[in-house]
Design an enzyme around this catalytic site. Structure first.
Site, PDB file in Angstrom:
ATOM      1  N   ILE A  47       0.736  -1.319  -0.017  1.00  0.00           N
ATOM      2  CA  ILE A  47       0.012   0.024   0.121  1.00  0.00           C
ATOM      3  C   ILE A  47       0.852   1.382   0.092  1.00  0.00           C
ATOM      4  O   ILE A  47       1.884   1.243   0.737  1.00  0.00           O
ATOM      5  CB  ILE A  47      -0.859   0.025   1.229  1.00  0.00           C
ATOM      6  N   HIS A  49       0.461   4.446   1.401  1.00  0.00           N
ATOM      7  CA  HIS A  49      -0.965   4.981   2.307  1.00  0.00           C
ATOM      8  C   HIS A  49      -0.997   6.755   2.056  1.00  0.00           C
ATOM      9  O   HIS A  49       0.158   7.066   1.569  1.00  0.00           O
ATOM     10  CB  HIS A  49      -0.375   4.984   3.655  1.00  0.00           C
ATOM     11  N   ARG A 315       7.756  -7.032  10.158  1.00  0.00           N
ATOM     12  CA  ARG A 315       7.913  -5.428  10.398  1.00  0.00           C
ATOM     13  C   ARG A 315       9.219  -5.334  11.333  1.00  0.00           C
ATOM     14  O   ARG A 315       9.426  -5.657  12.230  1.00  0.00           O
ATOM     15  CB  ARG A 315       6.712  -4.800  11.009  1.00  0.00           C
TER      16      ARG A 315
END
Length: 481
Positions: A47, A49, A315
């Protein structure tokens, strides 16, 4: 002697290489794996964002919105798949509506363009398969999806065209300050350099501690996903988020640039001890059940039985809330804790750091002959006339190897010789999407191995699946018999 050495070839390292290649500097990138973008960058939600989520005034907020804008132009110039779909943050209660209002206020403060709060009726008109009990949503039309590994590969290729050197399969074992310069010792050689940029992802703390006392601690977090078959393309047409929590942006349901639907991720903290062991990116029954439950909250009719692949990514979270982009000691810089929206912010992060280095004395002279473009042949997207012309010029375009995605033998052979060539079956997949369809390489995989072996003049036993020495084949069957 290099002017700048970048450690790590994820999206942060590749973006830095791309931006720094615009100047008369001798730059290299050191990467532990055999390709770019093989860790966090290849396994995320893909994505770009809009920028309403980060706290106003933070680096995350500033660089998210700027990065989203820069990505649009970079993708256009470098022929990178990108689709501006817009995103919806869906509210399931009055409490969620309050969160949506807070996100809207943040978005306004962060200069996110054209965001608005829309009613239940407007949301369901846009996405009729969503939960009929929703209360409304935040709509951000500037949000987009990108092919994340192609994004990194493209920037790395332009950097290479402009003189940047990439060292693969080299693990940094030590960094020593030598006067004003550094010696970066890898498992294979010693690199002398004036500046070091630490963009080592989940290993950024270890690299940092080679030159200074700890100032942050890695807190790696695993997110698991479903990837759905193209049959599910009409499930949603926007990026559909739930209201964010302290651990992430919730389970999303979103289209990819290739038309599949991606679902996930959950968020599970993992020990640093298991990073790079294979357990770090393992899928779990509990995790996938959490993802499925969350997805059905947004889209009750979603058909997860049409999943063609499950995967997970790590992450590079730290114990600090914001991005860490700062000088550690003179001429050594951290680019760490680049969690979401790190993919979006990458080009803006790079420009921010370069400006910081310039303020500290880095001399930047722009190249007069800089090459800022990249074009690839997309046979599977070409018209009939264009395909006929390509086949006439190269008959290998007439042989379809990956039937799911219409990828030809020419596509595969050329991926082994492009500016940043594929080193493995998965490297070919990241460059051509061969093996990314419904059968996930079940039909084309053996043929891809044969083509790699033939084109590189090596034994099929030497062909890697992904990482160095991840051989697919171990012996000839006749030898076993």
């Amino acid at each position: 002697m290099y002017d700048i050495t970048i450690i790590g070839a994820g999206i942060s390292g590749c973006s830095l290489a791309y931006e720094l290649s615009k100047y008369d500097l001798k730059v290299c990138v050191v990467e532990a794996e055999n390709d770019v973008a093989v860790k966090t960058t290849k396994a995320n939600s893909a994505i770009l964002h809009a920028g309403y989520d980060p706290k106003p005034g933070s680096l995350n907020a500033r660089l998210n919105v700027e990065g989203s804008h820069l990505a649009k132009e970079i993708c256009r110039k470098l022929d990178i798949p990108r689709k501006q779909l817009g995103s919806l943050v869906v509210a399931f209660s009055e409490e969620d509506i309050k969160t949506v209002e807070e996100l809207y206020d943040r978005g306004v403060k962060n200069n996110v363009p054209d965001i608005q709060i829309i009613s239940k009726e407007e949301v369901l008109e846009m996405e009729p398969h969503l939960n009929q009990e929703i209360y409304g949503a935040l709509y951000a039309p500037s949000a987009a999806v990108v092919n994340p590994w192609e994004y990194a590969i493209a920037m790395a290729e332009v950097a290479i065209q402009n003189g940047v050197t990439f060292y693969f399969n080299q693990t940094v074992e030590g960094i020593t300050k030598k006067g004003d310069d550094f010696e970066v010792k890898t498992n294979l050689e010693t690199i002398n350099t004036k500046y070091v940029i630490n963009a080592a992802g989940v290993h950024a703390d270890s690299i940092h501690e080679m030159v200074a006392e700890p100032t942050f601690k890695m807190k790696p977090c695993r997110g698991e996903y479903y990837l759905l078959d193209l049959e599910e393309t009409d499930t949603v047409h926007h990026i559909v988020f739930q209201c964010p929590t302290k651990v992430g942006k919730g389970i999303l349901v979103a289209p990819t640039t290739h038309g599949n639907i991606i679902v996930g991720p959950n968020a599970t903290n993992i020990s640093e001890d298991i990073v790079n062991t294979g357990q770090d990116t393992a899928n779990t029954t509990l995790g996938l059940n959490d993802v499925a439950e969350g997805a059905r909250k947004s889209v009750p009719t979603i058909n997860l039985a049409n999943s063609i692949r499950n995967f997970s990514g790590i992450r590079a979270n730290t114990d600090r809330e914001d991005f860490i982009i700062e000088e550690v000691i003179p001429n050594f810089y951290d680019v760490a804790g680049i969690k979401s929206p790190g993919l979006t912010a990458a080009p803006a992060n790079s420009l921010y750091l370069i400006e910081l280095m310039k303020e500290k004395g880095l001399v930047l002279n722009e190249k007069e002959d800089y090459i800022d473009k990249r074009r690839r042949i997309h046979f599977n997207q070409a018209s009939i006339e264009e395909k006929q012309q390509l086949i006439q010029e190269n008959p290998d375009y007439g042989r379809i190897i990956c039937r799911c995605e219409n990828i030809t033998e020419a596509d595969i052979r050329e991926s082994l010789h492009q500016t940043l060539p594929a080193q493995s079956v998965d490297g070919v997949k990241r460059r051509t999407i061969a093996g990314m369809g419904r059968c996930q390489g079940g039909f084309c995989g053996p043929r891809v191995v044969e083509i790699i072996a033939d084109e590189l003049n090596i034994s099929p036993l030497e062909v890697d699946l992904d990482r160095l020495n991840s051989h697919i084949l171990v012996s000839q069957s006749k030898e076993v018999l």
